[in-house]
Write a protein that holds these residues in place. Structure first.
Motif, mmCIF file in Angstrom:
data_model
loop_
_atom_site.group_PDB
_atom_site.id
_atom_site.type_symbol
_atom_site.label_atom_id
_atom_site.label_comp_id
_atom_site.label_asym_id
_atom_site.label_seq_id
_atom_site.Cartn_x
_atom_site.Cartn_y
_atom_site.Cartn_z
ATOM 1 N N GLY A 1 -4.692 11.195 3.978
ATOM 2 C CA GLY A 1 -3.569 11.288 3.272
ATOM 3 C C GLY A 1 -2.056 11.775 4.645
ATOM 4 N N TYR A 2 -1.409 12.015 4.530
ATOM 5 C CA TYR A 2 -0.114 11.995 5.623
ATOM 6 C C TYR A 2 -0.257 13.542 6.567
ATOM 7 N N MET A 3 -0.379 14.400 5.616
ATOM 8 C CA MET A 3 0.267 16.015 5.398
ATOM 9 C C MET A 3 0.483 16.506 7.051
ATOM 10 N N ALA B 1 1.199 -1.137 -0.040
ATOM 11 C CA ALA B 1 -0.167 -0.048 0.334
ATOM 12 C C ALA B 1 0.749 0.914 0.260
ATOM 13 N N GLN B 2 0.606 2.697 -0.303
ATOM 14 C CA GLN B 2 1.446 3.695 0.032
ATOM 15 C C GLN B 2 1.705 3.894 1.173
ATOM 16 N N TRP B 3 0.922 3.835 2.148
ATOM 17 C CA TRP B 3 1.320 4.553 3.388
ATOM 18 C C TRP B 3 0.821 2.621 4.650
ATOM 19 N N THR B 4 0.082 2.436 5.086
ATOM 20 C CA THR B 4 -0.639 0.941 6.340
ATOM 21 C C THR B 4 -1.500 0.519 5.267
ATOM 22 N N GLY B 5 -2.719 1.171 4.926
ATOM 23 C CA GLY B 5 -3.362 0.466 3.398
ATOM 24 C C GLY B 5 -4.915 0.828 3.446
ATOM 25 N N ILE B 6 -4.712 2.153 4.204
ATOM 26 C CA ILE B 6 -5.726 2.600 5.170
ATOM 27 C C ILE B 6 -6.992 2.707 4.612
ATOM 28 N N VAL B 7 -6.516 3.633 3.392
ATOM 29 C CA VAL B 7 -7.807 4.039 2.139
ATOM 30 C C VAL B 7 -8.382 2.659 1.458
ATOM 31 N N SER B 8 -7.755 1.604 1.280
ATOM 32 C CA SER B 8 -7.889 0.347 0.714
ATOM 33 C C SER B 8 -8.871 -0.033 2.117
ATOM 34 N N THR B 9 -8.243 0.133 2.714
ATOM 35 C CA THR B 9 -9.555 -1.182 3.594
ATOM 36 C C THR B 9 -10.953 -0.958 4.871
ATOM 37 N N ARG C 1 -4.283 -0.763 -4.718
ATOM 38 C CA ARG C 1 -3.151 -0.005 -3.296
ATOM 39 C C ARG C 1 -2.107 0.142 -3.956
ATOM 40 N N VAL C 2 -1.805 1.501 -2.905
ATOM 41 C CA VAL C 2 -0.383 2.347 -3.495
ATOM 42 C C VAL C 2 -0.687 3.365 -5.023
ATOM 43 N N ASN C 3 -0.630 4.714 -4.895
ATOM 44 C CA ASN C 3 -0.317 5.909 -5.932
ATOM 45 C C ASN C 3 -0.275 5.370 -6.711
ATOM 46 N N LYS C 4 -0.820 5.758 -8.123
ATOM 47 C CA LYS C 4 -0.753 6.069 -9.917
ATOM 48 C C LYS C 4 -0.009 7.316 -9.483
ATOM 49 N N PRO C 5 1.768 7.568 -9.472
ATOM 50 C CA PRO C 5 1.227 9.347 -9.734
ATOM 51 C C PRO C 5 1.629 10.266 -10.452
ATOM 52 N N TYR D 1 6.709 6.374 -4.101
ATOM 53 C CA TYR D 1 7.798 7.108 -3.815
ATOM 54 C C TYR D 1 6.706 8.457 -3.727
ATOM 55 N N GLU D 2 6.887 9.632 -1.957
ATOM 56 C CA GLU D 2 6.125 9.934 -1.102
ATOM 57 C C GLU D 2 7.689 11.066 -1.337
ATOM 58 N N PHE D 3 6.576 12.346 -0.989
ATOM 59 C CA PHE D 3 7.749 13.912 -0.529
ATOM 60 C C PHE D 3 7.184 13.530 1.097
HETATM 61 C C1 LIG Z 1 -0.813 11.692 -6.897
HETATM 62 C C2 LIG Z 1 -1.616 12.021 -5.796
HETATM 63 C C3 LIG Z 1 -0.531 12.655 -4.421
HETATM 64 C C4 LIG Z 1 -0.774 12.516 -3.277
HETATM 65 N N1 LIG Z 1 0.497 13.826 -2.604
HETATM 66 C C5 LIG Z 1 0.275 14.392 -0.607
HETATM 67 C C6 LIG Z 1 0.064 15.054 0.086
HETATM 68 O O1 LIG Z 1 0.899 16.022 -0.542
HETATM 69 N N2 LIG Z 1 0.041 14.784 1.085
HETATM 70 C C7 LIG Z 1 -0.983 13.820 1.675
HETATM 71 O O2 LIG Z 1 -0.656 13.809 2.919
HETATM 72 N N3 LIG Z 1 -1.327 13.237 0.496
HETATM 73 C C8 LIG Z 1 -0.938 13.187 -0.282
HETATM 74 N N4 LIG Z 1 -1.844 11.633 -1.770
HETATM 75 C C9 LIG Z 1 -2.075 10.569 -0.540
HETATM 76 C C10 LIG Z 1 -1.112 9.943 -0.174
HETATM 77 O O3 LIG Z 1 -0.372 9.579 -0.892
HETATM 78 C C11 LIG Z 1 -1.595 7.995 0.161
HETATM 79 O O4 LIG Z 1 -2.063 7.550 -0.901
HETATM 80 C C12 LIG Z 1 -3.035 7.893 0.518
HETATM 81 O O5 LIG Z 1 -2.067 8.577 2.277
HETATM 82 C C13 LIG Z 1 -3.721 6.906 1.551
HETATM 83 O O6 LIG Z 1 -2.797 6.218 1.792
HETATM 84 P P1 LIG Z 1 -3.495 4.536 2.661
HETATM 85 O O7 LIG Z 1 -1.808 3.290 2.086
HETATM 86 O O8 LIG Z 1 -4.590 4.262 2.714
HETATM 87 O O9 LIG Z 1 -3.340 3.994 0.290
HETATM 88 P P2 LIG Z 1 -3.851 2.865 -0.264
HETATM 89 O O10 LIG Z 1 -4.382 2.058 0.146
HETATM 90 O O11 LIG Z 1 -2.471 2.163 -0.879
HETATM 91 O O12 LIG Z 1 -5.345 3.053 -1.688
HETATM 92 C C14 LIG Z 1 -4.507 4.184 -2.512
HETATM 93 C C15 LIG Z 1 -5.776 4.494 -3.096
HETATM 94 O O13 LIG Z 1 -5.151 5.545 -3.851
HETATM 95 C C16 LIG Z 1 -5.859 5.685 -5.107
HETATM 96 N N5 LIG Z 1 -5.159 5.842 -6.466
HETATM 97 C C17 LIG Z 1 -3.760 5.334 -6.741
HETATM 98 N N6 LIG Z 1 -3.338 6.690 -8.002
HETATM 99 C C18 LIG Z 1 -4.371 8.078 -7.457
HETATM 100 C C19 LIG Z 1 -4.838 9.113 -8.488
HETATM 101 N N7 LIG Z 1 -3.486 9.653 -9.297
HETATM 102 N N8 LIG Z 1 -5.346 9.535 -8.048
HETATM 103 C C20 LIG Z 1 -6.996 9.360 -7.460
HETATM 104 N N9 LIG Z 1 -6.994 7.894 -7.021
HETATM 105 C C21 LIG Z 1 -5.517 7.562 -7.182
HETATM 106 C C22 LIG Z 1 -6.246 3.896 -5.537
HETATM 107 O O14 LIG Z 1 -7.570 3.973 -5.917
HETATM 108 C C23 LIG Z 1 -5.938 3.511 -3.863
HETATM 109 O O15 LIG Z 1 -7.619 2.911 -3.523
HETATM 110 C C24 LIG Z 1 -1.306 11.897 -2.420
HETATM 111 C C25 LIG Z 1 -1.857 10.803 -3.365
HETATM 112 C C26 LIG Z 1 -1.903 10.790 -4.507
HETATM 113 C C27 LIG Z 1 -2.701 9.796 -5.235
#
Ligand SMILES: Cc1cc2nc3c(=O)[nH]c(=O)nc-3n(C[C@H](O)[C@H](O)[C@H](O)COP(=O)(O)OP(=O)(O)OC[C@H]3O[C@@H](n4cnc5c(N)ncnc54)[C@H](O)[C@@H]3O)c2cc1C
Length: 389
Positions: A266-268, A81-89, A131-135, A212-214
């Motif tokens: 998010g995380y910011m 997951a991008q972080w810990t996967g809260i969004v996917s959950t 899961r995970v960002n498509k940046p 990747y992540e800022f």
């Molecule tokens: C392009 C981008 C920039 C980001 N910048 C910041 C930031 O500056 N500060 C901050 O606090 N958080 C930012 N985030 C959010 C952060 O990176 C994580 O996505 C968020 O914290 C969720 O993490 P997770 O592990 O719970 O997500 P995961 O469980 O890994 O799920 C990620 C979800 O994001 C969705 N997703 C993936 N890529 C995209 C996309 N391009 N457009 C729309 N939805 C998408 C997927 O459908 C998936 O459901 C950004 C996210 C994206 C997509």
């Protein structure tokens, strides 16, 4: 350099964020729905949350309408997951509990891990696979016409600000009985070509980057295929080379924290290594309750003073100055020790991006400037001394 196909219909022209709306029959609403043709965040805040943000309330000025904030993470992080996967959950639980018929999310194309492929997920496994960002700019709304065709009446939509603004504008026309909106913050997005340039310019091994992540420690963290993490200080980025990498839409956006979602993840605004949950309304609280027992929480942090760092950053960016890596590393370590933390880091990031975007619009799209910059962003930018032109 490899070139990538562009979407066909682009009423917003150069400012198109490729949200996908114009790939559907909802193209006819683009004039009102597109975040870059008719910015109307404050009006939509009223429609969605019952009130727009109060500019004299410092927390709302920055983070929008909300009723609670939390720093949390999954006790058992989801691998990949991008972080810990809260969004996917949340997406998976909403389907498992029968709250929704589908989750709008975005998987990756099988040929290219960074090429987004939006789907209407009908099973938890399909949400997990997203899961995970498509940046990169992602046409999430391109699946809208499928919703009535598939008989979907209750939807959870996951997306970034520009996608959600368009969705909120047309939501009453889709034939849904229930809509939950789970947003993420978003900034500095790029098209696929721009992403390649960013990776080539910044990482020591662009082809093996999987994530990747800022980060809140003022470094970009690149995770590679073999699991190692490469860290590059923000102040060491090749500003001159990267100035034209970000999509013009993202350089014109002031909806960093996704003002129109019910819940933002998010995380910011959270301490380093924690996620940040911004509950905007009752529906957002319901989404959070779906996963509360699977999370651990820590105190919110709000420390330091961002102002000097933001003011300094304005001229460094504006003049395209690239610092030598040794100096960038020292600055990164220093600012990480004494710099803004938690919510103040969130404000640091908002201020820096709003000032940059304000100047970009003023210089490059002067006729759009007045309408595109919301009142809350003007108030934030006014705290700083800006370059003359
Ligand atoms: C392009 C981008 C920039 C980001 N910048 C910041 C930031 O500056 N500060 C901050 O606090 N958080 C930012 N985030 C959010 C952060 O990176 C994580 O996505 C968020 O914290 C969720 O993490 P997770 O592990 O719970 O997500 P995961 O469980 O890994 O799920 C990620 C979800 O994001 C969705 N997703 C993936 N890529 C995209 C996309 N391009 N457009 C729309 N939805 C998408 C997927 O459908 C998936 O459901 C950004 C996210 C994206 C997509």
């Amino acid at each position: 350099m490899k070139s990538y196909p562009k979407p066909k219909n682009r009423p917003a022209l150069e400012l198109c964020s490729e949200c996908g709306l114009c790939d559907t029959s909802y193209l006819r609403y683009a004039k009102w729905a597109c975040a870059f043709i008719t910015q109307h965040i404050e009006e939509l805040e009223k429609k969605v949350h019952g009130t727009s943000r109060i500019l004299d309330n410092p927390q709302q000025l920055y983070f929008g309408v909300h009723q609670a904030m939390h720093s949390a993470r999954r006790k058992d992080p989801i691998p990949g997951a991008q972080w810990t996967g809260i969004v996917s959950t949340i997406g998976m639980r909403a389907l498992e509990r029968g709250w929704v018929d589908a989750v709008l999310c975005v998987q990756a194309s099988p040929e290219d891990r960074f090429r987004p492929q939006p789907i209407l997920a009908r099973t938890p496994a399909e949400v997990l696979a997203a899961r995970v960002n498509k940046p990169t700019l992602s046409p999430n709304l391109s699946v809208l016409d499928e919703i009535p065709k598939q008989g979907i009446k209750r939807l959870l939509a996951i997306g970034v600000g520009c996608q959600i603004q368009a969705l909120r504008t047309v939501q009453d026309k889709i034939g849904l009985e229930e809509l939950y909106v789970l947003g993420t913050p978003c900034v500095d997005n790029v098209n696929r070509q721009g992403l390649q340039k960013f990776l080539d310019t910044t990482s020591h091994s662009p082809s093996t980057v999987v994530h990747y992540e800022f980060m809140q420690d003022f470094q970009v963290h690149f995770r590679h295929e073999d699991g190692h993490v490469e860290k590059v200080p923000f102040f060491g980025l090749n500003t001159k080379e990267l100035k034209d990498v970000f999509a013009p839409s993202c350089l014109s956006c002031f909806d960093y924290t996704n003002a129109l979602a019910d819940l933002v993840v998010g995380y910011m605004g959270a301490p380093f290594q924690w996620q940040w949950l911004l509950v905007r309304n009752e529906r957002g609280q319901q989404l959070m309750n779906l996963v509360k027992d699977e999370l651990e929480f820590t105190d919110m942090v709000d420390k330091g003073n961002r102002k000097a760092a933001v003011q300094q950053g304005i001229s460094i960016y504006d003049q395209g100055i690239t610092l030598p890596m040794w100096l960038a590393q020292i600055m990164g370590v220093a600012i990480n020790q004494i710099g803004p933390k938690g919510l103040e880091y969130g404000r640091f990031s908002i201020d820096s991006h709003f000032v940059r975007n304000y100047l970009y619009l003023k210089r490059n799209h002067p006729t759009k400037f007045a309408q595109q910059v919301p009142a809350f962003a003007k108030k934030i930018v006014e705290q700083y001394k800006l370059p003359d032109s």
